[in-house]
Write a protein that holds these residues in place. Sequence first.
Motif, mmCIF file in Angstrom:
data_model
loop_
_atom_site.group_PDB
_atom_site.id
_atom_site.type_symbol
_atom_site.label_atom_id
_atom_site.label_comp_id
_atom_site.label_asym_id
_atom_site.label_seq_id
_atom_site.Cartn_x
_atom_site.Cartn_y
_atom_site.Cartn_z
ATOM 1 N N GLU B 128 0.996 -1.148 -0.043
ATOM 2 C CA GLU B 128 -0.048 0.168 0.024
ATOM 3 C C GLU B 128 0.682 1.225 0.149
ATOM 4 O O GLU B 128 1.967 1.199 0.221
ATOM 5 N N THR B 129 0.202 2.398 -0.301
ATOM 6 C CA THR B 129 1.048 3.514 -0.605
ATOM 7 C C THR B 129 0.534 4.414 0.602
ATOM 8 O O THR B 129 -0.577 4.627 0.806
ATOM 9 N N ILE B 130 1.552 4.776 1.337
ATOM 10 C CA ILE B 130 1.147 5.875 2.206
ATOM 11 C C ILE B 130 1.716 7.419 1.896
ATOM 12 O O ILE B 130 2.945 7.410 1.154
ATOM 13 N N MET B 131 0.986 8.326 1.857
ATOM 14 C CA MET B 131 1.240 9.703 1.308
ATOM 15 C C MET B 131 1.753 10.677 2.547
ATOM 16 O O MET B 131 0.934 10.778 3.388
ATOM 17 N N PHE B 132 2.979 11.268 2.405
ATOM 18 C CA PHE B 132 3.041 12.317 3.495
ATOM 19 C C PHE B 132 3.209 13.660 2.686
ATOM 20 O O PHE B 132 4.278 13.762 2.100
ATOM 21 N N GLY B 133 2.405 14.340 2.578
ATOM 22 C CA GLY B 133 2.000 15.366 1.677
ATOM 23 C C GLY B 133 2.039 14.746 0.190
ATOM 24 O O GLY B 133 1.167 13.939 -0.079
ATOM 25 N N ASP B 134 3.067 15.177 -0.407
ATOM 26 C CA ASP B 134 3.120 14.784 -1.735
ATOM 27 C C ASP B 134 4.162 13.604 -2.026
ATOM 28 O O ASP B 134 4.548 12.947 -3.049
ATOM 29 N N VAL B 135 4.926 13.249 -0.764
ATOM 30 C CA VAL B 135 5.874 12.125 -0.880
ATOM 31 C C VAL B 135 5.428 10.856 -0.772
ATOM 32 O O VAL B 135 4.502 10.852 0.336
ATOM 33 N N ARG B 136 5.382 9.729 -1.708
ATOM 34 C CA ARG B 136 4.984 8.749 -1.353
ATOM 35 C C ARG B 136 5.669 7.553 -0.875
ATOM 36 O O ARG B 136 6.881 7.455 -1.403
ATOM 37 N N ILE B 137 5.305 6.648 0.231
ATOM 38 C CA ILE B 137 6.291 5.757 0.554
ATOM 39 C C ILE B 137 5.348 4.322 0.541
ATOM 40 O O ILE B 137 4.264 4.475 0.836
ATOM 41 N N SER B 138 6.064 3.229 -0.135
ATOM 42 C CA SER B 138 4.919 2.186 0.005
ATOM 43 C C SER B 138 5.284 1.276 1.066
ATOM 44 O O SER B 138 6.588 1.532 1.881
ATOM 45 N N THR B 139 4.415 0.510 1.529
ATOM 46 C CA THR B 139 4.699 -0.288 2.818
ATOM 47 C C THR B 139 5.940 -1.179 2.228
ATOM 48 O O THR B 139 6.791 -1.706 3.381
ATOM 49 N N GLN B 140 6.228 -1.683 1.353
ATOM 50 C CA GLN B 140 7.106 -2.525 1.036
ATOM 51 C C GLN B 140 8.469 -1.956 1.327
ATOM 52 O O GLN B 140 9.340 -2.238 1.812
ATOM 53 N N GLN B 141 8.717 -0.545 0.902
ATOM 54 C CA GLN B 141 9.870 0.303 1.339
ATOM 55 C C GLN B 141 10.038 0.276 2.819
ATOM 56 O O GLN B 141 11.229 0.352 3.366
ATOM 57 N N ILE B 142 8.857 0.767 3.581
ATOM 58 C CA ILE B 142 9.093 0.676 5.050
ATOM 59 C C ILE B 142 9.693 -0.703 5.541
ATOM 60 O O ILE B 142 10.436 -0.466 6.430
ATOM 61 N N VAL B 143 9.179 -1.652 5.153
ATOM 62 C CA VAL B 143 9.406 -3.131 5.533
ATOM 63 C C VAL B 143 11.119 -3.206 5.128
ATOM 64 O O VAL B 143 11.727 -3.707 6.027
ATOM 65 N N ILE B 144 11.377 -2.981 3.964
ATOM 66 C CA ILE B 144 12.894 -3.081 3.686
ATOM 67 C C ILE B 144 13.618 -2.192 4.628
ATOM 68 O O ILE B 144 14.595 -2.631 5.190
ATOM 69 N N PHE B 145 13.499 -1.016 4.771
ATOM 70 C CA PHE B 145 14.179 -0.135 5.739
ATOM 71 C C PHE B 145 14.262 -0.472 7.113
ATOM 72 O O PHE B 145 15.222 -0.556 7.843
ATOM 73 N N SER B 146 12.943 -1.025 7.709
ATOM 74 C CA SER B 146 13.012 -1.401 8.828
ATOM 75 C C SER B 146 13.612 -2.544 9.388
ATOM 76 O O SER B 146 14.347 -2.953 10.201
ATOM 77 N N VAL B 147 13.388 -3.641 8.294
ATOM 78 C CA VAL B 147 14.043 -4.885 8.562
ATOM 79 C C VAL B 147 15.762 -4.710 8.545
ATOM 80 O O VAL B 147 16.426 -4.952 9.424
ATOM 81 N N THR B 148 16.245 -3.742 7.700
ATOM 82 C CA THR B 148 17.731 -3.689 7.446
ATOM 83 C C THR B 148 18.142 -3.012 8.960
ATOM 84 O O THR B 148 19.129 -3.412 9.600
ATOM 85 N N ILE B 149 17.492 -1.917 9.422
ATOM 86 C CA ILE B 149 17.698 -1.170 10.772
ATOM 87 C C ILE B 149 17.791 -2.303 11.862
ATOM 88 O O ILE B 149 18.670 -2.510 12.765
ATOM 89 N N VAL B 150 16.798 -3.023 11.834
ATOM 90 C CA VAL B 150 16.743 -4.117 12.917
ATOM 91 C C VAL B 150 17.670 -4.975 12.899
ATOM 92 O O VAL B 150 18.564 -5.355 14.131
ATOM 93 N N LEU B 151 18.177 -5.667 11.605
ATOM 94 C CA LEU B 151 19.146 -6.373 11.633
ATOM 95 C C LEU B 151 20.497 -5.737 11.980
ATOM 96 O O LEU B 151 21.571 -6.312 12.598
ATOM 97 N N MET B 152 20.736 -4.410 11.644
ATOM 98 C CA MET B 152 21.987 -3.694 11.671
ATOM 99 C C MET B 152 22.317 -3.674 13.609
ATOM 100 O O MET B 152 23.277 -3.787 13.847
ATOM 101 N N VAL B 153 21.005 -3.225 13.921
ATOM 102 C CA VAL B 153 21.013 -3.051 15.300
ATOM 103 C C VAL B 153 21.525 -4.480 16.237
ATOM 104 O O VAL B 153 22.401 -4.453 16.992
ATOM 105 N N ALA B 154 21.017 -5.348 15.562
ATOM 106 C CA ALA B 154 21.147 -6.539 16.232
ATOM 107 C C ALA B 154 22.473 -7.098 16.052
ATOM 108 O O ALA B 154 23.096 -7.818 16.926
ATOM 109 N N LEU B 155 23.160 -6.812 14.970
ATOM 110 C CA LEU B 155 24.483 -6.977 14.473
ATOM 111 C C LEU B 155 25.470 -6.596 15.483
ATOM 112 O O LEU B 155 26.467 -7.070 15.953
#
Lengths: 393, 292
Positions: B128-155
């Motif tokens: 799904e697409t989430i709009m912040f003003g005119d900027v769109r972020i897809s849920t997939q992009q959020i998942v990619i980014f958060s999984v990466t951050i979580v894995l980095m913190v864990a590492l």
Amino acid sequence: MKTMKKAFMSALAIMMAASLAACGDSSSDTPSGSDNSGSNTVKIGLHFELTGEVADYGNAELKGAKLAIKQANEAGGNYEEVIYDNKSDTTEAVTLAAQLANDGVAGVVGPATSGSSAATYQIKNDAKVTVISPSATQIGVTLDPSGNVYNYVFRICFEDSYQGAAMAQYAVDTLAKGKVIIYADNSSDYAKGLTEAFTEQFKKLGGTIVATDYYSKGDTDFNSVLTKFKDMDYDVLYIPGYYNEAGLIIKQAREMGIDCEIIGSDGFDSESLIDLAGASNLNKVYYTTAYTTVGASDALQAFIDAYKAEYNEEPSMFSALAYDSTNLLIQAIEKAGSTDSDAVRSAVENIEFDGVTGSFSFDETHTPIKSVLVVTLVDGVQGDAVAVSPDVD
Amino acid sequence: MTQFLQQMINGLSLGSIYALVALGYTMVYGIIKLINFAHGDIYMLGAYIGFIVTTKLGLGFFPALVISMAGCALIGVTIERIAYKPLRNATRITALITAIGVSYFLEAGTQRVMGAGVQTFPNVLANETIMFGDVRISTQQIVIFSVTIVLMVALTFLVNKTKVGRAMRAVSVDPDAARLMGVNVDATISFTFAIGSALAGAAGVLVGLYYNSINPLMGMLPGIKAFIAAVFGGIGIIPGAMLGGFFIGVVETLVAGYWSSLWKDAVVYLILIVILIVKPAGLLGKNVKEKV
């Protein structure tokens, strides 16, 4: 000519009778005598991209070609296919061309793409092997570097320039568009040819090219470029290229909210396009092609039925073109009455062919004269097809 | 401005993938000084494991992610045991050539088993697409980014706060001294390969999900980009790989977005050359003399 053909046919009949007799009571299994693959078997080279980047085209063409050979054998012929896989690689294609010239084939069908085809024509021509290309659409691909036609090289598809110009014509006349962005594959001659022809014709018809950008083969991320396009003032997006990238571009564009018409070329023609782009994203998508099942002729319907019975799947344009190419070659060999390379070549040159992708003869560049079809996709399914003949000089 | 923010989001999503792959490069280099060129192919195998698990077993995204990470860890350890361990005392060039050999083996093997063509990764996570003003972020992009951050913190936690992490750091400084102190060097090296490969596996599944197109050669170019990211940040340094990955992703996106996509790879390689000339140890690297 006629007497030669008769002589050949009767020789064939005698030979078959002999082989039947030799086989004895097991003859019912192999009426054409496949165990008798001696010097009388006519070898047909099938040179395709069976693995690698454009394997979809190569395999579709192989299936079409094999079906044609199978049917010819069932009708009493004695043909044997010799299969070559160039791995979608030009260098590999050149190596195979040299090899196949030594293998004593009566003619070759393939390769599927212009790049591999162009690389092999000189070698095949020098070796006097007649080549029928199902889908080498590149501009001037049947001409040698100095502009003379390769004597032994023929193709049964229209040129890229013709296809690109037809799409420009359709975009302006039928879709009533005037501002286009072109997003082209920079790694194939095919896409370059389309881009040039489209640009020229679109401008000639009074349209504006808002921007032209390029991607490379194998790219998967198009978001950055599409984001850039999104804010521009345009009304149609032209993607000359193949399905692998085009499918992903369409998906990413639609998800980004780019909902204008997207137009393309016969590189879109693959089942994979639906898998990659998603059926719901394939609306307002149009592409040029030489083949469609919408409003099929009787001959085409018979081919589709036979293909489905054989492979349990729908044929694509590429299978149909390869089927026609192989049949054309077989017809020419039968008409020539021998596998002598010059006899086969001149039989091909003078043929009046009636195939599933239309009836045609060859012009002086060994390219057929036929019209382009523009197919409309509705939820990924071909909805409508219109014939377009661009006004080119 | 909207377009710039949008491009940054695109860049960070792409950069997350590079960063995850770069971590594996950097960890393996840090511990046995081997540039593991087969690492990009582990990432490809991760995508294929995710593909098989989701299409054949019908599992969802998160189980696929975990299974793929576990599978890649196992593959990474196996490769290390079979191909690299016997060469541990050989010259570095021998191990490097072996790594290239392993890379070709994995690519050709996958082509043989799974077919050479493109496979379509199933859409296992609603997009799904989430709009912040005119900027769109897809849920997939959020998942990619958060999984990466979580894995980095864990590492980071694993390397800095746990016993096995301390062993990894010890082996990377001096394997012989570590062995004298009672560290099981072989097990530590295997563990490093397991972690690095698991991260690559995660990246593979994320890429499959994001672009829904996978093929046996998909690891080649991202593998090289991730290697550049690792060198950029200072090879052997974990935060350097993270920084490098995000940096390369953003640069690539901005070049394509504001200039031409034909230049994006050229610019990335140009950055590599400049870094190697100006600061050979990488952005976060310290110039230490190598002990011989």
